[in-house]
Scaffold this motif. Structure first.
Motif, PDB file in Angstrom:
ATOM      1  N   GLY A  40       0.785  -1.232   0.000  1.00 62.67           N
ATOM      2  CA  GLY A  40       0.000   0.000   0.000  1.00 62.67           C
ATOM      3  C   GLY A  40       0.812   1.275   0.000  1.00 62.67           C
ATOM      4  N   ARG A  41       2.045   1.202   0.469  1.00 65.93           N
ATOM      5  CA  ARG A  41       2.853   2.430   0.531  1.00 65.93           C
ATOM      6  C   ARG A  41       3.560   2.730  -0.795  1.00 65.93           C
ATOM      7  NH1 ARG A  41       7.139   2.242   3.790  1.00 65.93           N
ATOM      8  NH2 ARG A  41       7.177  -0.011   3.864  1.00 65.93           N
ATOM      9  N   PHE A  42       3.329   1.858  -1.784  1.00 59.22           N
ATOM     10  CA  PHE A  42       4.063   2.002  -3.052  1.00 59.22           C
ATOM     11  C   PHE A  42       3.134   2.146  -4.256  1.00 59.22           C
ATOM     12  CE2 PHE A  42       6.594  -0.304   0.003  1.00 59.22           C
ATOM     13  CZ  PHE A  42       7.828   0.329  -0.065  1.00 59.22           C
ATOM     14  N   VAL A  43       1.844   2.391  -3.999  1.00 55.36           N
ATOM     15  CA  VAL A  43       0.878   2.352  -5.103  1.00 55.36           C
ATOM     16  C   VAL A  43       0.976   3.560  -6.029  1.00 55.36           C
ATOM     17  CG1 VAL A  43      -0.795   0.837  -4.007  1.00 55.36           C
ATOM     18  CG2 VAL A  43      -0.923   3.281  -3.579  1.00 55.36           C
ATOM     19  N   ARG A  44       1.381   4.689  -5.509  1.00 55.01           N
ATOM     20  CA  ARG A  44       1.339   5.908  -6.331  1.00 55.01           C
ATOM     21  C   ARG A  44       2.462   5.933  -7.368  1.00 55.01           C
ATOM     22  NH1 ARG A  44       2.266  10.814  -4.503  1.00 55.01           N
ATOM     23  NH2 ARG A  44       2.440  10.158  -2.329  1.00 55.01           N
ATOM     24  N   TYR A  45       3.677   5.610  -6.960  1.00 61.10           N
ATOM     25  CA  TYR A  45       4.793   5.625  -7.912  1.00 61.10           C
ATOM     26  C   TYR A  45       4.980   4.268  -8.590  1.00 61.10           C
ATOM     27  CZ  TYR A  45       5.947  10.284  -6.319  1.00 61.10           C
ATOM     28  OH  TYR A  45       5.886  11.626  -6.041  1.00 61.10           O
ATOM     29  N   GLY A  46       4.430   3.209  -8.016  1.00 59.18           N
ATOM     30  CA  GLY A  46       4.479   1.900  -8.652  1.00 59.18           C
ATOM     31  C   GLY A  46       5.662   1.066  -8.217  1.00 59.18           C
ATOM     32  N   GLY A  47       5.582  -0.239  -8.507  1.00 66.99           N
ATOM     33  CA  GLY A  47       6.562  -1.178  -7.964  1.00 66.99           C
ATOM     34  C   GLY A  47       7.457  -1.869  -8.957  1.00 66.99           C
ATOM     35  N   ASN A  48       7.130  -1.833 -10.271  1.00 64.13           N
ATOM     36  CA  ASN A  48       7.925  -2.583 -11.240  1.00 64.13           C
ATOM     37  C   ASN A  48       9.284  -1.934 -11.506  1.00 64.13           C
ATOM     38  OD1 ASN A  48       6.513  -4.966 -12.181  1.00 64.13           O
ATOM     39  ND2 ASN A  48       4.939  -3.561 -12.947  1.00 64.13           N
ATOM     40  N   THR A  49      10.261  -2.786 -11.853  1.00 66.89           N
ATOM     41  CA  THR A  49      11.585  -2.259 -12.208  1.00 66.89           C
ATOM     42  C   THR A  49      11.605  -1.796 -13.672  1.00 66.89           C
ATOM     43  OG1 THR A  49      12.397  -4.501 -12.641  1.00 66.89           O
ATOM     44  CG2 THR A  49      12.795  -3.600 -10.445  1.00 66.89           C
ATOM     45  N   ALA A  50      12.734  -1.231 -14.067  1.00 68.86           N
ATOM     46  CA  ALA A  50      12.856  -0.360 -15.240  1.00 68.86           C
ATOM     47  C   ALA A  50      12.327  -0.912 -16.560  1.00 68.86           C
ATOM     48  CB  ALA A  50      14.327   0.000 -15.418  1.00 68.86           C
ATOM     49  N   ALA A  51      11.376  -0.216 -17.134  1.00 64.24           N
ATOM     50  CA  ALA A  51      10.919  -0.484 -18.506  1.00 64.24           C
ATOM     51  C   ALA A  51      10.150   0.730 -19.003  1.00 64.24           C
ATOM     52  CB  ALA A  51      10.029  -1.721 -18.567  1.00 64.24           C
ATOM     53  N   LEU A  52      10.469   1.132 -20.210  1.00 64.11           N
ATOM     54  CA  LEU A  52       9.830   2.297 -20.831  1.00 64.11           C
ATOM     55  C   LEU A  52       9.394   1.944 -22.233  1.00 64.11           C
ATOM     56  CD1 LEU A  52      12.472   5.141 -20.306  1.00 64.11           C
ATOM     57  CD2 LEU A  52      10.459   4.711 -18.911  1.00 64.11           C
ATOM     58  N   GLU A  53       8.411   2.668 -22.703  1.00 60.08           N
ATOM     59  CA  GLU A  53       7.977   2.573 -24.095  1.00 60.08           C
ATOM     60  C   GLU A  53       7.987   3.991 -24.655  1.00 60.08           C
ATOM     61  OE1 GLU A  53       3.902   1.447 -24.362  1.00 60.08           O
ATOM     62  OE2 GLU A  53       3.913   1.218 -26.539  1.00 60.08           O
ATOM     63  N   VAL A  54       8.602   4.151 -25.814  1.00 57.72           N
ATOM     64  CA  VAL A  54       8.622   5.451 -26.480  1.00 57.72           C
ATOM     65  C   VAL A  54       7.892   5.304 -27.808  1.00 57.72           C
ATOM     66  CG1 VAL A  54      10.083   7.314 -27.361  1.00 57.72           C
ATOM     67  CG2 VAL A  54      10.863   5.942 -25.415  1.00 57.72           C
ATOM     68  N   VAL A  55       6.935   6.178 -28.073  1.00 60.18           N
ATOM     69  CA  VAL A  55       6.163   6.114 -29.319  1.00 60.18           C
ATOM     70  C   VAL A  55       6.194   7.486 -29.980  1.00 60.18           C
ATOM     71  CG1 VAL A  55       3.929   5.559 -30.365  1.00 60.18           C
ATOM     72  CG2 VAL A  55       4.654   4.360 -28.298  1.00 60.18           C
ATOM     73  N   SER A  56       6.526   7.502 -31.266  1.00 63.82           N
ATOM     74  CA  SER A  56       6.561   8.773 -31.990  1.00 63.82           C
ATOM     75  C   SER A  56       5.160   9.123 -32.480  1.00 63.82           C
ATOM     76  CB  SER A  56       7.533   8.683 -33.172  1.00 63.82           C
ATOM     77  OG  SER A  56       6.920   7.952 -34.222  1.00 63.82           O
ATOM     78  N   ASP A  57       4.987  10.353 -32.922  1.00 65.53           N
ATOM     79  CA  ASP A  57       3.673  10.779 -33.430  1.00 65.53           C
ATOM     80  C   ASP A  57       3.235   9.935 -34.622  1.00 65.53           C
ATOM     81  OD1 ASP A  57       3.814  12.660 -31.497  1.00 65.53           O
ATOM     82  OD2 ASP A  57       4.107  14.394 -32.819  1.00 65.53           O
ATOM     83  N   ARG A  58       4.208   9.408 -35.383  1.00 63.95           N
ATOM     84  CA  ARG A  58       3.870   8.585 -36.559  1.00 63.95           C
ATOM     85  C   ARG A  58       3.683   7.113 -36.209  1.00 63.95           C
ATOM     86  NH1 ARG A  58       7.493  10.751 -41.621  1.00 63.95           N
ATOM     87  NH2 ARG A  58       6.555  12.821 -41.722  1.00 63.95           N
ATOM     88  N   GLY A  59       3.829   6.789 -34.924  1.00 62.47           N
ATOM     89  CA  GLY A  59       3.562   5.417 -34.508  1.00 62.47           C
ATOM     90  C   GLY A  59       4.783   4.518 -34.433  1.00 62.47           C
ATOM     91  N   ALA A  60       6.004   5.071 -34.662  1.00 63.88           N
ATOM     92  CA  ALA A  60       7.203   4.250 -34.443  1.00 63.88           C
ATOM     93  C   ALA A  60       7.339   4.005 -32.941  1.00 63.88           C
ATOM     94  CB  ALA A  60       8.437   4.968 -34.981  1.00 63.88           C
TER      95      ALA A  60
END
Ligand SMILES: [Zn+2]
Length: 274
Positions: free
Chosen positions: A17-37
């Motif tokens: 419960g003390r970690f719900v706002r920032y989240g618990g998973n370790t590093a992963a990002l998704e980057v999407v361009s305006d054209r969908g790349a």
């Protein structure tokens, strides 16, 4: 360009419960361009829900292709590769870009060692997995202009990334040991003029404990890079798993008191519009 934060923790996942706002998973990002790349960054546990989400976007039918940039090979940035659903569907292609002191593929293969993982080998994945060792300089990835800079990070090799699309610039520096004298000129140059700098800020200036052995940067280092590189906005990430929501709030307040730049902390599940 949009960035979705699938995981923003360092070291190991946090839950409760003390970690719900920032989240618990370790590093992963998704980057999407305006054209969908689209590209991914890192295979921390946040890549597990990311992989599931991709199934509805061509990857479920074996028609997906995803480049993934690795910041380095520590487990909190790689351990979810054996659990990334697109790799189990024939026809998909995953291109992994990163660096290590030896061949990157050999290090990733260690994740699949029979004593570590019942998959036994990267070669047993149904999708086509290609691993690319990068050097400093441009990296050809469709739909983006990407620049890599290898940086010191313990005995591993960190890679700082600059990603440009739609006239916007994102710098991602989440695996780096800055010298005590301050950031190197090459690091500052990579981040120069970024609309957003996403920087490891695991520790506050007063944190002690395992910080020395685990690695991870302090907020002061993230601010130094951001100010010297004259970025527009600083986003702190790689939150320490023992920092609950209140602790991260305090860390952000303290960072804001030490710079005039806009500073915020990455939040799992949020999408940043750049
Ligand atoms: Zn890490």
């Amino acid at each position: 360009m949009k960035v979705r934060f699938w995981g923003v923790r360092g070291f190991y996942p946090a839950s409760g419960g003390r970690f719900v706002r920032y989240g618990g998973n370790t590093a992963a990002l998704e980057v999407v361009s305006d054209r969908g790349a689209r590209l991914g960054i890192d295979f921390g546990t946040g890549a597990i829900p990311f992989g599931r989400a991709l199934l509805g976007q061509g990857f479920g039918a074996g028609k997906g292709a995803l480049p993934v940039l690795l910041s380095h090979t520590h487990l909190d940035h790689t351990a979810a590769l054996p659990f990334f659903m697109p790799v189990f569907i024939p026809g998909n292609r995953v291109d992994i870009y990163g660096a290590a002191s030896g061949p990157l593929r050999a290090l990733l293969e260690a994740l699949f060692n029979p004593h570590v993982c019942p998959i036994n080998s990267l070669d047993n994945l149904a999708a086509t997995i290609r691993v690319h060792d990068v050097v400093d300089g441009p990296v050809a990835i469709d739909g983006f202009v990407v620049e890599a800079l290898r940086v010191p990070h313990g005995q591993a090799t960190g890679v700082a990334w600059r990603i440009e699309a739609d006239g916007k610039r994102l710098a991602v520096i989440t695996a780096i040991d800055h010298p005590p004298s301050g950031p190197l000129a090459a690091t500052v140059a990579l981040a120069r003029g970024a609309d957003v700098l996403l920087h490891d800020a695991t520790w506050s200036p007063s944190d002690n404990g395992p910080a020395g052995l685990w690695g991870g940067a302090r907020t002061t280092a993230a601010i130094a890079v951001a100010e010297q590189a004259e970025v527009r906005r600083l986003v702190l990430t790689h939150h320490a798993p023992q920092h609950d929501d209140a602790a991260i709030d305090a860390l952000v307040r303290d960072a804001r008191a030490h710079t005039r730049l806009p500073v915020e902390a990455a939040i799992e599940g949020e999408v940043l519009e750049i």
